[in-house]
Design a protein around this motif. Structure first.
Motif, PDB file in Angstrom:
ATOM      1  N   ALA A 281      -9.062  -1.925   1.112  1.00  0.00           N
ATOM      2  CA  ALA A 281      -9.259  -2.440  -0.251  1.00  0.00           C
ATOM      3  C   ALA A 281      -8.327  -3.601  -0.575  1.00  0.00           C
ATOM      4  O   ALA A 281      -8.578  -4.348  -1.526  1.00  0.00           O
ATOM      5  N   ALA A 282      -7.269  -3.759   0.201  1.00  0.00           N
ATOM      6  CA  ALA A 282      -6.253  -4.769  -0.081  1.00  0.00           C
ATOM      7  C   ALA A 282      -6.808  -6.179   0.047  1.00  0.00           C
ATOM      8  O   ALA A 282      -7.693  -6.451   0.857  1.00  0.00           O
ATOM      9  N   ARG A 283      -6.239  -7.112  -0.736  1.00  0.00           N
ATOM     10  CA  ARG A 283      -6.680  -8.506  -0.708  1.00  0.00           C
ATOM     11  C   ARG A 283      -5.708  -9.415   0.036  1.00  0.00           C
ATOM     12  O   ARG A 283      -6.028 -10.562   0.323  1.00  0.00           O
ATOM     13  N   GLY A 284      -4.513  -8.910   0.334  1.00  0.00           N
ATOM     14  CA  GLY A 284      -3.519  -9.720   1.026  1.00  0.00           C
ATOM     15  C   GLY A 284      -3.762  -9.775   2.518  1.00  0.00           C
ATOM     16  O   GLY A 284      -4.282  -8.830   3.116  1.00  0.00           O
ATOM     17  N   ALA A 285      -3.363 -10.879   3.146  1.00  0.00           N
ATOM     18  CA  ALA A 285      -3.489 -11.011   4.595  1.00  0.00           C
ATOM     19  C   ALA A 285      -2.443 -10.181   5.321  1.00  0.00           C
ATOM     20  O   ALA A 285      -2.620  -9.818   6.486  1.00  0.00           O
ATOM     21  N   TRP A 286      -1.341  -9.880   4.643  1.00  0.00           N
ATOM     22  CA  TRP A 286      -0.293  -9.025   5.205  1.00  0.00           C
ATOM     23  C   TRP A 286      -0.096  -7.826   4.302  1.00  0.00           C
ATOM     24  O   TRP A 286      -0.219  -7.916   3.071  1.00  0.00           O
ATOM     25  N   ILE A 287       0.201  -6.687   4.935  1.00  0.00           N
ATOM     26  CA  ILE A 287       0.341  -5.410   4.249  1.00  0.00           C
ATOM     27  C   ILE A 287       1.759  -4.878   4.430  1.00  0.00           C
ATOM     28  O   ILE A 287       2.294  -4.867   5.543  1.00  0.00           O
ATOM     29  N   ALA A 288       2.354  -4.426   3.337  1.00  0.00           N
ATOM     30  CA  ALA A 288       3.588  -3.648   3.415  1.00  0.00           C
ATOM     31  C   ALA A 288       3.257  -2.222   2.985  1.00  0.00           C
ATOM     32  O   ALA A 288       2.539  -2.027   1.996  1.00  0.00           O
TER      33      ALA A 288
ATOM     34  N   LEU B  45      -0.782  -3.722 -10.342  1.00  0.00           N
ATOM     35  CA  LEU B  45      -1.118  -2.385  -9.845  1.00  0.00           C
ATOM     36  C   LEU B  45      -2.614  -2.131  -9.801  1.00  0.00           C
ATOM     37  O   LEU B  45      -3.334  -2.357 -10.767  1.00  0.00           O
ATOM     38  N   ARG B  46      -3.074  -1.631  -8.657  1.00  0.00           N
ATOM     39  CA  ARG B  46      -4.434  -1.126  -8.490  1.00  0.00           C
ATOM     40  C   ARG B  46      -4.339   0.330  -8.037  1.00  0.00           C
ATOM     41  O   ARG B  46      -3.399   0.709  -7.342  1.00  0.00           O
ATOM     42  N   VAL B  47      -5.320   1.144  -8.423  1.00  0.00           N
ATOM     43  CA  VAL B  47      -5.260   2.571  -8.099  1.00  0.00           C
ATOM     44  C   VAL B  47      -6.582   3.016  -7.473  1.00  0.00           C
ATOM     45  O   VAL B  47      -7.655   2.812  -8.051  1.00  0.00           O
ATOM     46  N   LEU B  48      -6.480   3.604  -6.293  1.00  0.00           N
ATOM     47  CA  LEU B  48      -7.620   4.224  -5.620  1.00  0.00           C
ATOM     48  C   LEU B  48      -7.423   5.731  -5.623  1.00  0.00           C
ATOM     49  O   LEU B  48      -6.284   6.219  -5.579  1.00  0.00           O
TER      50      LEU B  48
ATOM     51  N   VAL C 172      -2.843   4.739  -3.392  1.00  0.00           N
ATOM     52  CA  VAL C 172      -3.975   5.570  -3.000  1.00  0.00           C
ATOM     53  C   VAL C 172      -3.587   7.025  -3.252  1.00  0.00           C
ATOM     54  O   VAL C 172      -2.739   7.593  -2.551  1.00  0.00           O
ATOM     55  N   ASP C 173      -4.189   7.623  -4.258  1.00  0.00           N
ATOM     56  CA  ASP C 173      -3.918   9.016  -4.599  1.00  0.00           C
ATOM     57  C   ASP C 173      -4.820   9.915  -3.760  1.00  0.00           C
ATOM     58  O   ASP C 173      -6.047   9.877  -3.877  1.00  0.00           O
ATOM     59  N   ASP C 174      -4.196  10.721  -2.917  1.00  0.00           N
ATOM     60  CA  ASP C 174      -4.948  11.569  -1.987  1.00  0.00           C
ATOM     61  C   ASP C 174      -5.344  12.885  -2.648  1.00  0.00           C
ATOM     62  O   ASP C 174      -5.005  13.969  -2.181  1.00  0.00           O
ATOM     63  N   HIS C 175      -6.078  12.769  -3.762  1.00  0.00           N
ATOM     64  CA  HIS C 175      -6.600  13.929  -4.497  1.00  0.00           C
ATOM     65  C   HIS C 175      -5.467  14.878  -4.896  1.00  0.00           C
ATOM     66  O   HIS C 175      -5.504  16.090  -4.610  1.00  0.00           O
ATOM     67  N   SER C 176      -4.455  14.321  -5.557  1.00  0.00           N
ATOM     68  CA  SER C 176      -3.311  15.133  -5.991  1.00  0.00           C
ATOM     69  C   SER C 176      -3.753  16.268  -6.914  1.00  0.00           C
ATOM     70  O   SER C 176      -4.704  16.137  -7.683  1.00  0.00           O
ATOM     71  N   ARG C 177      -3.010  17.370  -6.839  1.00  0.00           N
ATOM     72  CA  ARG C 177      -3.304  18.524  -7.689  1.00  0.00           C
ATOM     73  C   ARG C 177      -2.521  18.461  -9.003  1.00  0.00           C
ATOM     74  O   ARG C 177      -2.791  19.249  -9.916  1.00  0.00           O
ATOM     75  N   ASP C 178      -1.525  17.568  -9.074  1.00  0.00           N
ATOM     76  CA  ASP C 178      -0.827  17.369 -10.335  1.00  0.00           C
ATOM     77  C   ASP C 178      -1.459  16.173 -11.054  1.00  0.00           C
ATOM     78  O   ASP C 178      -2.589  15.789 -10.750  1.00  0.00           O
TER      79      ASP C 178
ATOM     80  N   VAL D 102       0.847  -1.190   0.000  1.00  0.00           N
ATOM     81  CA  VAL D 102       0.000   0.000   0.000  1.00  0.00           C
ATOM     82  C   VAL D 102       0.884   1.243   0.000  1.00  0.00           C
ATOM     83  O   VAL D 102       1.759   1.395   0.855  1.00  0.00           O
ATOM     84  N   VAL D 103       0.646   2.119  -0.982  1.00  0.00           N
ATOM     85  CA  VAL D 103       1.462   3.326  -1.135  1.00  0.00           C
ATOM     86  C   VAL D 103       0.555   4.551  -1.226  1.00  0.00           C
ATOM     87  O   VAL D 103      -0.141   4.736  -2.230  1.00  0.00           O
ATOM     88  N   PRO D 104       0.523   5.400  -0.194  1.00  0.00           N
ATOM     89  CA  PRO D 104      -0.240   6.645  -0.275  1.00  0.00           C
ATOM     90  C   PRO D 104       0.577   7.716  -0.996  1.00  0.00           C
ATOM     91  O   PRO D 104       1.793   7.812  -0.798  1.00  0.00           O
ATOM     92  N   VAL D 105      -0.067   8.501  -1.853  1.00  0.00           N
ATOM     93  CA  VAL D 105       0.662   9.545  -2.583  1.00  0.00           C
ATOM     94  C   VAL D 105      -0.159  10.827  -2.678  1.00  0.00           C
ATOM     95  O   VAL D 105      -1.390  10.791  -2.768  1.00  0.00           O
ATOM     96  N   PHE D 106       0.572  11.939  -2.701  1.00  0.00           N
ATOM     97  CA  PHE D 106      -0.030  13.255  -2.954  1.00  0.00           C
ATOM     98  C   PHE D 106       1.012  14.076  -3.720  1.00  0.00           C
ATOM     99  O   PHE D 106       2.094  14.347  -3.212  1.00  0.00           O
ATOM    100  N   ASN D 107       0.674  14.417  -4.955  1.00  0.00           N
ATOM    101  CA  ASN D 107       1.565  15.212  -5.809  1.00  0.00           C
ATOM    102  C   ASN D 107       2.956  14.572  -5.937  1.00  0.00           C
ATOM    103  O   ASN D 107       3.975  15.197  -5.634  1.00  0.00           O
ATOM    104  N   GLU D 108       2.986  13.331  -6.401  1.00  0.00           N
ATOM    105  CA  GLU D 108       4.249  12.608  -6.552  1.00  0.00           C
ATOM    106  C   GLU D 108       4.406  12.051  -7.970  1.00  0.00           C
ATOM    107  O   GLU D 108       4.978  10.987  -8.171  1.00  0.00           O
ATOM    108  N   ARG D 109       3.957  12.777  -8.975  1.00  0.00           N
ATOM    109  CA  ARG D 109       3.889  12.238 -10.332  1.00  0.00           C
ATOM    110  C   ARG D 109       5.228  11.723 -10.846  1.00  0.00           C
ATOM    111  O   ARG D 109       5.309  10.736 -11.564  1.00  0.00           O
ATOM    112  N   ASP D 110       6.340  12.374 -10.474  1.00  0.00           N
ATOM    113  CA  ASP D 110       7.640  11.957 -10.985  1.00  0.00           C
ATOM    114  C   ASP D 110       8.241  10.782 -10.215  1.00  0.00           C
ATOM    115  O   ASP D 110       9.227  10.187 -10.667  1.00  0.00           O
ATOM    116  N   ASN D 111       7.678  10.464  -9.068  1.00  0.00           N
ATOM    117  CA  ASN D 111       8.191   9.346  -8.274  1.00  0.00           C
ATOM    118  C   ASN D 111       7.402   8.057  -8.483  1.00  0.00           C
ATOM    119  O   ASN D 111       7.844   6.985  -8.052  1.00  0.00           O
TER     120      ASN D 111
END
Length: 242
Positions: free
Chosen positions: A86-93, A65-68, A43-49, A11-20
């Protein structure tokens, strides 16, 4: 192809990280393909880019890849929680979306879990060689010292974004904004053990940090008091069915 029931969800949360986005997704797949059945939940936190558009385009190339997308900006803790739900795995990284965490360290956390006990539900990354500015490192040491003294969570670095935890145990924790900074204390409050694992830390190569020392400190003081209160009010008991 992604397994219908992957063993691991990243699980990767992002906000305005288009180049990463693309470099980090590629690193995750390189680190985990052939090692474990996994999915990646951004999970895109309503990025402005155009972070969301970049992620959407990547889906055609990366089957895992899945995108929320948050319809309004809600913060990192909410993004992590929605990704875990939303994740389907029993363990989360989890990884920070800025690329400063090394996805190769996920295997190190998995190895620690496989050698650990069933009562350990959280393996937290510990940045032993921080690559942030001097002021950020100083502020982090100060905050960790105060937190450790108040919460007694025996964790040297709760701010590290790379963690491995059991999905069910996480979703059973009390939810509040900024809770991701207190996962070791909250897991221990729930009766589980936690382990800190040394991991790499890298310089940010694109984009800008979304936090500064002042706003972290002001929010942190209030949160610390709240988590300390939660710990004093916790009550656990074993349950058996008759």
């Amino acid at each position: 192809m992604t397994a219908a029931q992957p063993q691991l969800s990243v699980v990767v949360p992002v906000f305005n990280e288009r180049d990463n986005v693309a470099p980090l997704v590629n690193e995750i797949t390189a680190a985990l393909r052939g090692v474990v059945d996994f999915e990646i939940v951004y999970v895109d936190d309503h990025s402005r880019d155009d972070t969301a558009a970049v992620l959407q385009a990547l889906k055609a190339q990366v089957p895992e890849l899945r995108v929320l997308h948050h319809v309004q900006q809600s913060g990192q803790s909410t993004a992590i929680r929605n990704g875990v739900k939303a994740a389907r795995g029993a363990w989360i990284a989890t990884l920070d979306g800025d690329g400063q965490n090394d996805p190769a360290d996920i295997s190190k956390l998995i190895a620690a879990r496989d050698g650990g006990g069933v009562q350990t539900k959280l393996y937290a990354g510990w940045r032993v060689n921080r690559q942030d500015s001097g002021s950020k490192r100083w502020a982090s040491r100060w905050a960790n010292a105060i937190r450790s003294r108040m919460l007694r969570d025996d964790t040297p670095d709760t701010g590290c974004g790379i963690k491995l935890f059991e999905r069910e145990a996480f979703l059973d924790l009390p939810y509040f904004d900024h809770m991701h900074r207190y996962l070791p204390a909250l897991m221990q409050r729930a009766g589980w053990q936690t382990v800190s694992v040394p991991v790499h830390h890298r310089h940010r190569t694109a984009g800008v940090s979304k936090y500064n020392n002042l706003n972290r400190a002001l929010v942190g003081i209030r949160d610390l008091r709240g988590v300390a209160w939660l710990i004093t009010r916790s009550k656990r008991t074993a349950v058996r069915e008759l």
